[in-house]
Design a protein around this motif. Structure first.
Motif, mmCIF file in Angstrom:
data_model
loop_
_atom_site.group_PDB
_atom_site.id
_atom_site.type_symbol
_atom_site.label_atom_id
_atom_site.label_comp_id
_atom_site.label_asym_id
_atom_site.label_seq_id
_atom_site.Cartn_x
_atom_site.Cartn_y
_atom_site.Cartn_z
ATOM 1 N N ASP A 92 11.805 -0.645 -6.641
ATOM 2 C CA ASP A 92 10.932 0.528 -6.799
ATOM 3 C C ASP A 92 10.083 0.403 -8.057
ATOM 4 O OD1 ASP A 92 11.805 1.793 -4.497
ATOM 5 O OD2 ASP A 92 13.271 3.054 -5.552
ATOM 6 N N TRP A 93 10.736 0.034 -9.159
ATOM 7 C CA TRP A 93 10.023 -0.107 -10.424
ATOM 8 C C TRP A 93 8.998 -1.242 -10.377
ATOM 9 C CZ3 TRP A 93 9.572 2.629 -14.843
ATOM 10 C CH2 TRP A 93 10.419 3.718 -14.989
ATOM 11 N N LEU A 94 9.371 -2.371 -9.788
ATOM 12 C CA LEU A 94 8.438 -3.504 -9.709
ATOM 13 C C LEU A 94 7.217 -3.167 -8.869
ATOM 14 C CD1 LEU A 94 10.910 -6.517 -9.335
ATOM 15 C CD2 LEU A 94 9.494 -5.925 -11.320
ATOM 16 N N VAL A 95 7.444 -2.549 -7.722
ATOM 17 C CA VAL A 95 6.328 -2.178 -6.848
ATOM 18 C C VAL A 95 5.450 -1.138 -7.535
ATOM 19 C CG1 VAL A 95 5.741 -1.039 -4.674
ATOM 20 C CG2 VAL A 95 7.475 -2.825 -4.704
ATOM 21 N N CYS A 96 6.076 -0.182 -8.196
ATOM 22 C CA CYS A 96 5.321 0.854 -8.896
ATOM 23 C C CYS A 96 4.485 0.254 -10.025
ATOM 24 C CB CYS A 96 6.252 1.927 -9.441
ATOM 25 S SG CYS A 96 5.391 3.272 -10.287
ATOM 26 N N LEU A 97 5.072 -0.629 -10.809
ATOM 27 C CA LEU A 97 4.330 -1.246 -11.911
ATOM 28 C C LEU A 97 3.177 -2.103 -11.398
ATOM 29 C CD1 LEU A 97 7.228 -2.148 -14.354
ATOM 30 C CD2 LEU A 97 5.516 -0.326 -14.598
ATOM 31 N N ALA A 98 3.392 -2.828 -10.306
ATOM 32 C CA ALA A 98 2.313 -3.629 -9.730
ATOM 33 C C ALA A 98 1.192 -2.728 -9.210
ATOM 34 C CB ALA A 98 2.861 -4.512 -8.608
ATOM 35 N N ALA A 99 1.567 -1.639 -8.547
ATOM 36 C CA ALA A 99 0.558 -0.705 -8.036
ATOM 37 C C ALA A 99 -0.183 -0.027 -9.186
ATOM 38 C CB ALA A 99 1.214 0.322 -7.124
ATOM 39 N N LEU A 100 0.542 0.335 -10.237
ATOM 40 C CA LEU A 100 -0.116 0.941 -11.400
ATOM 41 C C LEU A 100 -1.090 -0.029 -12.063
ATOM 42 C CD1 LEU A 100 2.784 2.984 -13.046
ATOM 43 C CD2 LEU A 100 0.668 3.898 -12.066
ATOM 44 N N ALA A 101 -0.730 -1.304 -12.107
ATOM 45 C CA ALA A 101 -1.647 -2.304 -12.673
ATOM 46 C C ALA A 101 -2.924 -2.391 -11.831
ATOM 47 C CB ALA A 101 -0.957 -3.660 -12.754
ATOM 48 N N LEU A 102 -2.763 -2.408 -10.516
ATOM 49 C CA LEU A 102 -3.935 -2.449 -9.633
ATOM 50 C C LEU A 102 -4.789 -1.195 -9.805
ATOM 51 C CD1 LEU A 102 -5.602 -3.639 -7.296
ATOM 52 C CD2 LEU A 102 -4.053 -2.442 -5.752
ATOM 53 N N VAL A 105 -6.839 -1.247 -12.958
ATOM 54 C CA VAL A 105 -8.049 -2.072 -12.815
ATOM 55 C C VAL A 105 -9.127 -1.296 -12.067
ATOM 56 C CG1 VAL A 105 -8.961 -4.153 -11.702
ATOM 57 C CG2 VAL A 105 -6.830 -4.268 -12.986
ATOM 58 N N ILE A 106 -8.728 -0.598 -11.010
ATOM 59 C CA ILE A 106 -9.691 0.190 -10.235
ATOM 60 C C ILE A 106 -10.300 1.297 -11.099
ATOM 61 C CG2 ILE A 106 -9.892 1.842 -8.327
ATOM 62 C CD1 ILE A 106 -7.877 0.074 -6.806
ATOM 63 N N ILE A 107 -9.467 1.960 -11.898
ATOM 64 C CA ILE A 107 -9.982 3.017 -12.775
ATOM 65 C C ILE A 107 -10.932 2.436 -13.814
ATOM 66 C CG2 ILE A 107 -9.334 4.676 -14.574
ATOM 67 C CD1 ILE A 107 -6.743 5.174 -12.955
ATOM 68 N N TRP A 108 -10.519 1.359 -14.456
ATOM 69 C CA TRP A 108 -11.339 0.745 -15.518
ATOM 70 C C TRP A 108 -12.690 0.294 -14.988
ATOM 71 C CZ3 TRP A 108 -11.117 0.327 -20.677
ATOM 72 C CH2 TRP A 108 -11.974 -0.581 -21.284
ATOM 73 N N VAL A 135 -18.011 6.909 -8.910
ATOM 74 C CA VAL A 135 -17.012 7.689 -9.633
ATOM 75 C C VAL A 135 -15.826 8.053 -8.734
ATOM 76 C CG1 VAL A 135 -17.832 10.065 -9.282
ATOM 77 C CG2 VAL A 135 -16.860 9.383 -11.495
ATOM 78 N N ALA A 136 -15.937 7.842 -7.438
ATOM 79 C CA ALA A 136 -14.804 8.073 -6.537
ATOM 80 C C ALA A 136 -13.640 7.146 -6.894
ATOM 81 C CB ALA A 136 -15.222 7.852 -5.087
ATOM 82 N N MET A 137 -13.939 5.946 -7.387
ATOM 83 C CA MET A 137 -12.871 5.003 -7.742
ATOM 84 C C MET A 137 -12.006 5.503 -8.895
ATOM 85 S SD MET A 137 -14.584 1.260 -7.124
ATOM 86 C CE MET A 137 -16.011 1.526 -8.136
ATOM 87 N N PRO A 138 -12.572 5.850 -10.047
ATOM 88 C CA PRO A 138 -11.680 6.323 -11.119
ATOM 89 C C PRO A 138 -11.054 7.683 -10.825
ATOM 90 C CG PRO A 138 -13.966 6.414 -11.836
ATOM 91 C CD PRO A 138 -13.950 5.697 -10.521
#
Length: 164
Positions: A92-102, A105-108, A135-138
């Motif tokens: 759960d933590w690994l998938v969450c951290l990978a998704a948060l990283a993605l 990037v989308i927000i940035w 602006v829909a992305m961030p």
């Protein structure tokens, strides 16, 4: 604190889903309008196509937070099913951290594109800046972060229950 955040997450995810549904209604209504004006009246409205695209972009980015909240993100189902409970939590933590990283990037880059697109106008709608498309992305990404953290705090495995 956990319950307060989950309540906040429930509200934000519900709001993002409402916006996504509204964007679907707008896109389908404009699509019907475009069909009528193009094929029945033979006077196509150039602006309707770009608004359909814009509403579909917003629909996708505002609908993704609900998918993240429901746990319908990238996961290794077989590994999850065969793992003991402690390993599942690590997954759960690994998938969450990978998704948060993605999502980060989308927000940035979404915000960077939005700022760059301020000076551009949409083809067919010269009065609207491309900022509103990018602006829909961030914005969607920020809702995704809340949904991801909510799913980590209160996991929901709806996709595993309905998987074949």
């Amino acid at each position: 604190m956990k319950q307060a955040f989950l309540k906040f997450e429930h509200w934000t995810t519900g709001f993002s889903m409402l916006v996504a549904c509204l964007m679907l209604v707008i896109a389908s209504t404009l699509g019907m309008f475009q069909i009528v004006t193009r094929f029945v009246l033979e006077q196509p409205a150039e602006w309707s196509e770009i608004l359909i695209r814009l509403s579909l972009i917003w629909m996708v980015f505002m609908g993704i937070p609900m998918a993240f909240r429901q746990g319908a993100m990238v996961s290794v189902d077989v590994l999850y099913r065969w793992s003991p409970p402690r390993m599942r939590r690590l997954l759960d933590w690994l998938v969450c951290l990978a998704a948060l990283a993605l999502v980060a990037v989308i927000i940035w880059w979404g915000w960077d594109y939005s700022l760059r697109g301020r000076v551009q106008s949409m083809a067919g709608l010269e009065s609207i800046s491309m900022f509103w498309g990018y602006v829909a992305m961030p914005v969607g990404g920020m809702f995704c972060v809340i949904g991801l953290i909510g799913n980590l705090m209160d996991p929901q495995r709806n996709e595993l229950e309905t998987a074949q």
